[in-house]
Write a protein that holds these residues in place. Structure first.
Motif, PDB file in Angstrom:
ATOM      1  N   MET A 218      44.756  47.981  43.259  1.00 32.13           N
ATOM      2  CA  MET A 218      44.505  46.997  44.311  1.00 32.13           C
ATOM      3  C   MET A 218      43.484  45.974  43.832  1.00 32.13           C
ATOM      4  O   MET A 218      43.131  45.948  42.654  1.00 32.13           O
ATOM      5  N   ALA A 219      43.025  45.115  44.723  1.00 33.25           N
ATOM      6  CA  ALA A 219      42.123  44.033  44.314  1.00 33.25           C
ATOM      7  C   ALA A 219      40.841  44.583  43.697  1.00 33.25           C
ATOM      8  O   ALA A 219      40.475  44.233  42.569  1.00 33.25           O
ATOM      9  N   THR A 220      40.155  45.453  44.436  1.00 31.19           N
ATOM     10  CA  THR A 220      38.918  46.046  43.918  1.00 31.19           C
ATOM     11  C   THR A 220      38.950  47.566  43.965  1.00 31.19           C
ATOM     12  O   THR A 220      37.990  48.210  43.559  1.00 31.19           O
ATOM     13  N   ARG A 221      40.040  48.145  44.482  1.00 29.62           N
ATOM     14  CA  ARG A 221      40.184  49.603  44.517  1.00 29.62           C
ATOM     15  C   ARG A 221      41.007  50.071  43.321  1.00 29.62           C
ATOM     16  O   ARG A 221      42.014  49.459  42.975  1.00 29.62           O
ATOM     17  N   SER A 222      40.587  51.172  42.742  1.00 34.67           N
ATOM     18  CA  SER A 222      41.219  51.656  41.518  1.00 34.67           C
ATOM     19  C   SER A 222      42.622  52.193  41.741  1.00 34.67           C
ATOM     20  O   SER A 222      43.448  52.185  40.831  1.00 34.67           O
ATOM     21  N   LEU A 253      42.015  45.270  40.097  1.00 37.02           N
ATOM     22  CA  LEU A 253      42.174  44.054  39.299  1.00 37.02           C
ATOM     23  C   LEU A 253      40.830  43.514  38.829  1.00 37.02           C
ATOM     24  O   LEU A 253      40.698  43.025  37.702  1.00 37.02           O
ATOM     25  N   LYS A 254      39.840  43.619  39.697  1.00 39.76           N
ATOM     26  CA  LYS A 254      38.506  43.123  39.343  1.00 39.76           C
ATOM     27  C   LYS A 254      37.930  43.898  38.173  1.00 39.76           C
ATOM     28  O   LYS A 254      37.414  43.314  37.205  1.00 39.76           O
ATOM     29  N   SER A 257      40.070  43.285  34.852  1.00 38.45           N
ATOM     30  CA  SER A 257      39.991  41.938  34.274  1.00 38.45           C
ATOM     31  C   SER A 257      38.572  41.534  33.905  1.00 38.45           C
ATOM     32  O   SER A 257      38.366  40.707  33.013  1.00 38.45           O
ATOM     33  N   GLY A 258      37.591  42.115  34.622  1.00 38.21           N
ATOM     34  CA  GLY A 258      36.217  41.656  34.449  1.00 38.21           C
ATOM     35  C   GLY A 258      35.984  40.305  35.089  1.00 38.21           C
ATOM     36  O   GLY A 258      34.943  39.673  34.866  1.00 38.21           O
ATOM     37  N   LEU A 259      36.944  39.868  35.906  1.00 38.75           N
ATOM     38  CA  LEU A 259      36.867  38.533  36.499  1.00 38.75           C
ATOM     39  C   LEU A 259      36.837  38.576  38.017  1.00 38.75           C
ATOM     40  O   LEU A 259      35.850  38.217  38.651  1.00 38.75           O
ATOM     41  N   SER A 260      37.947  39.019  38.588  1.00 39.27           N
ATOM     42  CA  SER A 260      38.152  38.868  40.023  1.00 39.27           C
ATOM     43  C   SER A 260      39.244  39.818  40.483  1.00 39.27           C
ATOM     44  O   SER A 260      40.059  40.287  39.679  1.00 39.27           O
ATOM     45  N   GLY A 261      39.267  40.082  41.796  1.00 37.05           N
ATOM     46  CA  GLY A 261      40.349  40.850  42.377  1.00 37.05           C
ATOM     47  C   GLY A 261      41.456  39.977  42.930  1.00 37.05           C
ATOM     48  O   GLY A 261      42.399  40.478  43.536  1.00 37.05           O
ATOM     49  N   SER A 275      42.263  38.260  27.766  1.00 38.54           N
ATOM     50  CA  SER A 275      42.764  39.611  27.509  1.00 38.54           C
ATOM     51  C   SER A 275      42.548  40.543  28.698  1.00 38.54           C
ATOM     52  O   SER A 275      43.391  41.404  28.983  1.00 38.54           O
ATOM     53  N   GLY A 276      41.427  40.395  29.396  1.00 38.29           N
ATOM     54  CA  GLY A 276      41.174  41.235  30.562  1.00 38.29           C
ATOM     55  C   GLY A 276      42.175  40.981  31.668  1.00 38.29           C
ATOM     56  O   GLY A 276      42.664  41.914  32.319  1.00 38.29           O
ATOM     57  N   ALA A 277      42.504  39.714  31.887  1.00 36.44           N
ATOM     58  CA  ALA A 277      43.495  39.367  32.905  1.00 36.44           C
ATOM     59  C   ALA A 277      44.869  39.897  32.520  1.00 36.44           C
ATOM     60  O   ALA A 277      45.631  40.377  33.367  1.00 36.44           O
ATOM     61  N   GLN A 278      45.198  39.812  31.238  1.00 38.73           N
ATOM     62  CA  GLN A 278      46.485  40.331  30.769  1.00 38.73           C
ATOM     63  C   GLN A 278      46.584  41.837  30.992  1.00 38.73           C
ATOM     64  O   GLN A 278      47.628  42.350  31.415  1.00 38.73           O
TER      65      GLN A 278
END
Length: 373
Positions: A218-222, A253-254, A257-261, A275-278
């Motif tokens: 999920m966005a911020t849930r594993s 996703l957050k 990616s190390g970016l965002s959910g 690479s994190g987003a990929q």
């Protein structure tokens, strides 16, 4: 006769509401987030009360989204003092969401207290649609002493899964097809994400479990992780609150990616070669395909895959990818169905109110017994 339904859908930091006619038409819809430090009651008073003021005398019933109904509540339930007390007892099962629903119940009661008749209030549960899960699908492989404490799979997003189910079943009826034969996978893909396997309108499997943390990325849930990993984190000294934060606020996703959910940002960064987003997109898709395969197996095949929620409805790249990746499923009908929890809540309240009225004892004059009013 006034026959409007006010639907209140409150989260830990968000407010959604709708005023709906009996035919499903919308007179008003609103949504906003709480400002930093803003109390939920204050937001309801300053935002919703003025917006609904002109319609207050025309509201017949109020429906509240309640995330967790436990084993007690499996259908829309009229709220009285006893029901409200049980909802308080269920707070530990949904500590972020159920308290907000109770605040909404209290606020609307105060806001409508002077009306005659006072609108009825109903609780509609995200877990309710999953009450049809077979024993094998709802049971964890735990010792009986733990299972007797209520540790079992409940499932969530049930209000929208039911909306999707009823929408697709109506399509089948219009096509002259037998709705009891429909094998549907409902994919609610937003900040939270879950799948439901629905056979002839009944949920028989789902990806979320005892809490909304199980299942898909999920966005911020594993989503699901090996329980042994959690035990290892405990051995390393992490507290329960620290582990909870890692799984609920820093994962998904957050975390990948190390970016965002936000899937929109993930997609943009994938194109930029991040690479994190990929990795985040690859893991999200893998777990989604894995879940779809499991739901299809539970159904013994699948006729319709319905995508809903923010990602499901708007990520056209994902829709294309799924069509390609699921071409092994014969004659799969992939549809996009806009989420409508508020509309589903209104329909459930109307049905429950009609059933409630039919169940009431009547006097010889045909009126409801005055002792019950």
């Amino acid at each position: 006769m006034n026959d409007l339904t006010l639907v209140i859908n409150l989260g830990s930091s968000s407010l959604k509401a709708a005023l709906l006619e009996s035919n499903g038409g919308s007179l008003w819809r609103g949504e906003r987030n709480l400002a930093a430090g803003e109390e939920l009651e204050t937001a309801l008073e300053s935002w919703m009360a003025p917006a609904l003021g002109p319609h207050r005398n025309t509201i017949a019933r109020i429906g509240h989204r309640v995330v967790h109904g436990g084993e007690r509540f499996t259908a829309a339930t009229r709220i009285d003092a006893e029901v409200e007390q049980v909802l308080h007892q269920l707070i530990p099962l949904a500590p972020l969401h159920n308290p907000a629903a109770l605040i909404g119940i209290h606020w609307t009661r105060q806001w409508t207290r002077e009306l005659a008749p006072e609108p009825s209030q109903w609780a509609c549960f995200d877990t309710g649609f999953h009450s049809t899960l077979p024993e094998a699908a709802r049971t964890y492989a735990l010792a009986e002493q733990l299972r007797q404490k209520g540790f079992r799979r409940f499932g969530f997003h049930g209000l929208n899964h039911q909306h999707v189910s009823e929408t697709v079943m109506e399509q089948w009826c219009q096509q002259g097809r037998e709705p009891s034969q429909l094998r549907l996978i409902s994919a609610h893909l937003g900040a939270g994400a879950s799948l439901a396997a629905i056979s002839g309108g009944r949920c028989i499997d789902t990806t979320m479990g005892y809490t909304p943390m199980e299942g898909l990325v999920m966005a911020t849930r594993s989503g699901s992780v090996d329980p042994g990993l959690l035990l290892e984190l405990m051995r390393e000294g992490l507290t329960t609150s620290e582990i909870t934060a890692q799984l609920q606020q820093s994962g998904g996703l957050k975390g990948l990616s190390g970016l965002s959910g936000d899937m929109r940002e993930i997609r943009a960064q994938v194109l930029a070669g991040h690479s994190g987003a990929q990795l985040a997109l690859a893991v999200f898709r893998h777990r989604l395909l894995q879940g779809i395969g499991a739901m299809a197996a539970s159904l013994g095949g699948v006729d319709v895959l319905a995508l809903s929620g923010g990602i499901g409805e708007h990520d056209q790249a994902l829709q294309t990818e799924l069509k390609q990746m699921l071409d092994w499923i014969p004659a799969l009908d992939l549809q996009v169905i806009p989420a409508d929890e508020e509309g589903m809540i209104a329909r459930l309240c109307q049905r429950a109110e009609a059933d409630f009225a039919e169940d009431q004892p009547r006097s010889s004059s045909g009126d409801v017994d005055a002792a019950l009013i």
